[in-house]
Motif scaffolding. Structure first.
Motif, PDB file in Angstrom:
ATOM      1  N   THR A  45       0.826  -1.203   0.000  1.00  0.00           N
ATOM      2  CA  THR A  45       0.000   0.000   0.000  1.00  0.00           C
ATOM      3  C   THR A  45       0.856   1.247   0.000  1.00  0.00           C
ATOM      4  O   THR A  45       1.787   1.364   0.794  1.00  0.00           O
ATOM      5  CB  THR A  45      -0.927   0.005   1.239  1.00  0.00           C
ATOM      6  OG1 THR A  45      -1.753  -1.163   1.191  1.00  0.00           O
ATOM      7  CG2 THR A  45      -1.815   1.231   1.241  1.00  0.00           C
ATOM      8  N   HIS A  58       0.577   5.298   0.580  1.00  0.00           N
ATOM      9  CA  HIS A  58      -0.319   6.224   1.252  1.00  0.00           C
ATOM     10  C   HIS A  58      -0.032   7.659   0.828  1.00  0.00           C
ATOM     11  O   HIS A  58       1.107   8.021   0.516  1.00  0.00           O
ATOM     12  CB  HIS A  58      -0.128   6.134   2.775  1.00  0.00           C
ATOM     13  CG  HIS A  58      -0.386   4.780   3.345  1.00  0.00           C
ATOM     14  ND1 HIS A  58      -1.604   4.410   3.878  1.00  0.00           N
ATOM     15  CD2 HIS A  58       0.426   3.705   3.460  1.00  0.00           C
ATOM     16  CE1 HIS A  58      -1.513   3.163   4.304  1.00  0.00           C
ATOM     17  NE2 HIS A  58      -0.307   2.705   4.073  1.00  0.00           N
ATOM     18  N   VAL A 115      -0.788  11.714   2.428  1.00  0.00           N
ATOM     19  CA  VAL A 115      -1.062  12.326   3.730  1.00  0.00           C
ATOM     20  C   VAL A 115      -2.541  12.621   3.948  1.00  0.00           C
ATOM     21  O   VAL A 115      -2.975  12.809   5.076  1.00  0.00           O
ATOM     22  CB  VAL A 115      -0.250  13.620   3.924  1.00  0.00           C
ATOM     23  CG1 VAL A 115       1.205  13.305   4.085  1.00  0.00           C
ATOM     24  CG2 VAL A 115      -0.480  14.604   2.792  1.00  0.00           C
ATOM     25  N   GLY A 166      -4.864  10.567   3.629  1.00  0.00           N
ATOM     26  CA  GLY A 166      -5.530   9.347   4.064  1.00  0.00           C
ATOM     27  C   GLY A 166      -5.888   8.437   2.912  1.00  0.00           C
ATOM     28  O   GLY A 166      -6.222   7.271   3.114  1.00  0.00           O
ATOM     29  N   ARG A 173      -9.557   1.172  13.447  1.00  0.00           N
ATOM     30  CA  ARG A 173      -8.506   1.249  14.478  1.00  0.00           C
ATOM     31  C   ARG A 173      -8.938   2.101  15.658  1.00  0.00           C
ATOM     32  O   ARG A 173      -9.625   3.112  15.508  1.00  0.00           O
ATOM     33  CB  ARG A 173      -7.200   1.766  13.873  1.00  0.00           C
ATOM     34  CG  ARG A 173      -6.531   0.707  13.035  1.00  0.00           C
ATOM     35  CD  ARG A 173      -5.306   1.183  12.320  1.00  0.00           C
ATOM     36  NE  ARG A 173      -4.827   0.115  11.443  1.00  0.00           N
ATOM     37  CZ  ARG A 173      -4.018   0.286  10.420  1.00  0.00           C
ATOM     38  NH1 ARG A 173      -3.568   1.485  10.134  1.00  0.00           N
ATOM     39  NH2 ARG A 173      -3.652  -0.738   9.670  1.00  0.00           N
TER      40      ARG A 173
END
Lengths: 181, 392
Positions: free
Chosen positions: B160, B162, B164, B166, B309
């Motif tokens: 993955t 990423h 910043v 999201g 999470r």
């Protein structure tokens, strides 16, 4: 253009791409030739958790056994508008004995030791907190403010120091030095 | 940006090679932020054209806050029995090349072969890249898979990248550490038939540094009276998972997962440290109830999807999730509990709903609200988004 010619052209383009790109795929980032301490880019989503990883490479004297950041009085500086530190955690067997975090002025100092064995190449410490912005995290530290001790009992006096910035694109693993052999 | 020019040049040659495109299709999705401040969220445009079995596609993602985030090009097709799939990813935010991947596949009777090559650019710590090979053999319900990574490997959860904001992109091949040296090996056997209708799966995954993962599972172990159980045990990198799923024929299915780590004092075995557990109850086809309880939040978060999470700095330790759906809609409701919550200890309330109003139009609503200022919904205490996805 006839069908056979089109297919031959397509096969030629594919073969050219395979030959041309093949050499590009089989490359690796060279391991530093000298002892290196690397403070990674600040990675993480804005308004989410952020982290900076401290990594060493090619440490002599049976590997790194202790690392002090802020030895000369000033530790790792960062832009408090971009990063707020909440903890310093040891990895790869390292234990953080002491830490000092100043989120107003943007400074963190710590002492980490590995009671088990020295680490010649690998991650040592993870500085975690909250990422506030996507800009440059302003990570700076002076060589005179670090102290490295090897597992053989001697200080490691000669090394190169590299600090990262704020990364807009990142991967959670393999960032910076991680992934070296 | 030379890479963008090369990609555009290559893509301009492809239609000439494969003929005029027959049709143009794709998907356009938009997300609007209502809270905390009205703003344009993520906008995604996917275009796709096909001719003679070859598909060329482009995916663009932008944001009102971050601008142009991702630009991806993909080409997919066959050279006779050889399947080819190529992907290029660019990061317009830093005006640089990020990632490239090529997958070549070949099927011969019961055997299928794949070669994955991948490369990351300087913006992600590269350039580095490598190749991973995969071979699979299927017979009846049994499948045996082998993987060999040389400078690259095939993670179970993918690789993955990423941003910043999201947003992220996931691909099959992880090009670390790069080069052509041995990196990873995996051997898996699925659906091995045992007695009494029990099927067994076995997976061994080895990295250059040692054991990566060992997984053993058995399904349909009969107990009695229509009751059977699935069991899966996974061990790797000093931690493990034990999952037990009892099933009652024609009724609900419950799965209990326990996550733990090997407790070591120096080199002495000191027991098993439980990090947390998950209980999932499947009520009907797409209806489920799930409870996650964490004793060590950081260890449990590594096993959860990013949206599930727990916020350790908010004192969160549990998640209760209810999912349901009908013919045209899906709804997902999540309640987070913590030491600094409001009524009943609730720190966060998250809702996700999707409804298809037409065959090619789906509307969505995402909301996150916090009854107590616990740092879990910083900076404002909540967020509400609406959006739509239109396919053409």
């Amino acid at each position: 253009m006839r069908t056979v010619a089109k297919e031959l052209l397509a096969a030629g383009v594919a073969a050219l791409a395979w030959v041309g790109l093949g050499g590009c795929f089989w490359i690796s980032k060279d391991l530093p030739a000298t002892t290196t301490v690397f403070f990674s880019d600040l990675i993480g989503n804005v308004d989410g958790p952020g982290e900076v990883t401290v990594t060493v490479a090619q440490v002599p004297c049976d590997g790194l056994a202790a690392l002090a950041v802020g030895w000369g009085g000033i530790g790792l500086r960062f832009d408090p508008a971009q990063f707020q530190v909440t903890d310093v955690q040891g990895v790869n067997g390292f234990v953080v004995l002491a830490k000092f975090i100043d989120n107003t002025g943007g400074e963190v100092r710590f002492v980490a030791v590995n009671p088990g064995a020295g680490v010649a190449t690998g991650d040592v410490v993870r500085i975690i907190g909250a990422r506030l912005g996507a800009g440059d995290a302003g990570l700076t530290v002076e060589e005179g403010n670090l102290q490295l001790a090897g597992a053989c009992g001697d200080l490691v006096a000669t090394y190169e120091l590299t600090t990262g910035r704020g990364a807009q694109y990142f991967v959670k693993e393999g960032q910076g030095c991680a992934g070296w052999d | 940006m030379r890479w963008v020019g090369l990609a555009l040049a290559a893509l301009s040659l492809a239609p000439a090679a494969i003929g005029q495109p027959r049709s143009l299709g794709g998907e356009w999705s938009v997300e609007l932020s209502l809270l905390p401040t009205p703003n344009l969220g993520l906008v995604s445009l996917k275009l796709q054209t096909e001719r003679n079995g070859w598909t060329i596609s482009s995916a663009t993602e932008t944001s009102g806050t971050w601008g142009w985030i991702w630009q991806e090009f993909e080409i997919r097709g066959d050279f006779g029995p050889l399947g080819v799939e190529g992907t290029l990813l660019f990061g317009p935010a830093v005006a640089d090349f990020l990632f490239a991947q090529a997958v070549y596949s070949l099927s011969l009777a019961d055997i299928d072969l794949k070669a994955h090559t991948a490369l990351i650019g300087p913006a992600l710590g590269g350039p580095r890249g490598g190749t991973a090979f995969e071979a699979g053999f299927s017979r009846d319900r049994t499948r045996i898979t082998g993987q060999l990574g040389l400078g690259a490997w095939l993670p179970a959860d993918g690789f993955t990248i990423h941003h910043v904001s999201g947003s992220s992109r996931t691909y099959a091949t992880d090009p670390h550490p790069g080069g052509s040296g041995f990196t990873h090996a995996l051997l898996a056997a699925e659906g091995i038939p045992l007695s009494w209708g029990i099927a067994c799966d076995l997976t061994v995954s080895l990295h250059k540094t040692g054991l990566d993962r060992l997984s053993i599972s058995a399904t349909n172990i009969p107990i009695c009276c229509g009751l059977s159980v699935d069991v899966e045990a996974t061990y790797g990198a000093g931690n493990g998972t034990l999952a037990i799923a009892p099933k009652l024929a024609g009724f609900a299915e419950v799965c209990v997962e326990v996550w733990g780590e090997a407790g070591l004092a120096g080199r002495t075995w000191a027991g098993i440290e439980i990090d947390g557990y998950r209980i999932r109850w499947g009520i009907r086809d797409c209806q489920h109830l799930e409870l996650i309880n964490a004793f060590h939040v950081s260890a449990v978060n590594e096993r959860l999807d990013p949206s599930d999470r727990l916020a350790a700095d908010g004192g969160e330790f549990a998640l209760l999730r209810l999912g349901t759906c009908g013919g045209q809609y899906t709804v997902d409701l999540r309640l987070f509990f913590g030491t600094r919550g409001g009524a009943f200890g609730i720190t966060r309330f998250a809702f996700t709903g999707r409804i298809s109003v037409l065959a090619n139009l789906t509307l969505g609503l995402d909301a996150t609200l916090c009854p107590a200022p616990a740092g879990c919904c910083d900076p404002s205490g909540g967020a509400v988004y609406i959006g739509w996805a239109f396919t053409f």
